[in-house]
Scaffold this active site. Structure first.
Site, short mmCIF file in Angstrom:
data_model
loop_
_atom_site.label_atom_id
_atom_site.label_comp_id
_atom_site.label_asym_id
_atom_site.label_seq_id
_atom_site.Cartn_x
_atom_site.Cartn_y
_atom_site.Cartn_z
CG ASN A 17 -1.70 1.21 1.44
OD1 ASN A 17 -1.78 2.05 0.55
ND2 ASN A 17 -2.32 1.34 2.61
CD1 TRP A 18 3.37 0.95 -2.90
CD2 TRP A 18 3.32 2.08 -4.85
NE1 TRP A 18 3.98 0.18 -3.86
CE2 TRP A 18 3.97 0.84 -5.06
CE3 TRP A 18 3.18 2.95 -5.93
CZ2 TRP A 18 4.46 0.44 -6.32
CZ3 TRP A 18 3.67 2.58 -7.17
CH2 TRP A 18 4.31 1.33 -7.36
CE LYS A 19 -0.09 3.16 4.77
NZ LYS A 19 0.01 3.23 6.21
N GLY A 183 2.65 2.29 10.78
CA GLY A 183 3.58 3.41 10.60
C GLY A 183 4.28 3.84 11.87
N GLY A 244 2.91 -1.18 4.26
CA GLY A 244 2.90 0.24 3.93
C GLY A 244 4.31 0.73 3.63
N GLY A 245 4.95 1.32 4.63
CA GLY A 245 6.27 1.95 4.45
C GLY A 245 7.28 1.09 3.70
#
Ligand code: PGA
Length: 262
Positions: A17-19, A183, A244-245
């Site tokens: 998930n690159w956000k 995060g 994510g990150g």
């Protein structure tokens, strides 16, 4: 490491998930690097998807086109078309090349203010539009401290999946993402993750039957890194990871992908 004692036949599923990160150049480069670095396992030993921001989906689709890495979106609106300024429909996502869509991510719930009813409409719309939704659930730190994890996750599951037939449920992946681990660098221990994943599978069995519950993949998300991916994946009910990150670095993300199959 995915231990030899693990009994499941569910195929591992790792999604990035690159956000709200990358730009037109770095999104293409990242997609290309993930393709080349995961070529030997993606689609065969493990399902892999990346979820760029909306505006880079089409470029992402191009970069992934000759690969078995799938494209996902980070959100969807529940209406099919019309006067909904700023929103994106499932049909548009499908048209842009998406296979998956994340619904009810904690940042949408807690930053943007989405509730369970809206998330449920999005899950239905995604399936109707031919997409595979990833429904995110997970408790806040204060909810965990108040021993409310079971209550919160049960509510999000029941409301998020309300009205789905067992057949439609087969299209869904669940992602358990404790909000306090997203995060923050704090990861749930493999035991904490397994405990909630087992609860989720039990809830699925109650509503959709044991067969479907045994087939649904449940991802863990929250500060997943190459060095904790293997131990999380070793848990019986952890079938994948929502990253994510660490999904913004191709070598970290592919190391996580590979940890899921080793
Ligand atoms: P993180 O995000 O890996 O950066 O904690 C996970 C997520 O929000 O899906």
């Amino acid at each position: 490491m995915r231990g030899s004692t693990k009994l499941t036949t569910r195929k591992a599923f790792i999604a990035g998930n690159w956000k709200m990160n990358t730009d037109s150049h770095t999104s293409v480069k990242l997609a290309q690097d993930v393709v080349s670095m995961s070529r030997d396992v993606a689609g065969s030993a493990v399902d892999v998807a990346v979820c760029p921001p909306f505006v880079y989906l089409q470029q992402g689709a191009k970069a992934l086109s000759s690969s078995r890495v799938a494209l996902g979106a980070q959100d969807v609106y529940f209406e099919q078309k019309g006067a909904f300024t700023g929103e994106i429909s499932a049909g548009m996502l499908k048209d842009a090349g998406c296979t998956y869509v994340i619904c009810g991510h904690s940042e949408r719930r807690h930053v943007i203010g989405e509730g369970d009813e809206l998330v449920n409409k999005k899950v239905h719309a995604a399936i109707l539009g031919g997409l595979l939704p990833i429904l995110c659930v997970g408790e806040l730190l204060e909810e965990r401290k108040a021993n409310k994890t079971t209550e919160v996750v049960t509510r999000q599951m029941k409301k998020g999946l309300a009205g789905l037939s067992p057949e439609k449920m087969s299209a869904v992946t669940i992602a358990y993402e404790p909000v306090w681990a997203i995060g923050t660098g704090l990861t749930a221990t493999p035991q904490q993750a397994q405990e909630v994943h087992a609860l989720i599978r039990k809830l699925l069995a109650e509503v959709f039957g044991r067969k479907i519950a045994g087939e649904i993949r449940i991802q863990y998300g929250g500060s997943v890194k190459p060095d904790n991916a293997g131990e999380l994946m070793a848990e019986e009910d952890v079938d994948g990871l929502l990253v994510g990150g660490a999904s913004l670095k191709a070598d970290d993300f592919t190391a996580i992908v590979k940890a899921a199959v080793s």
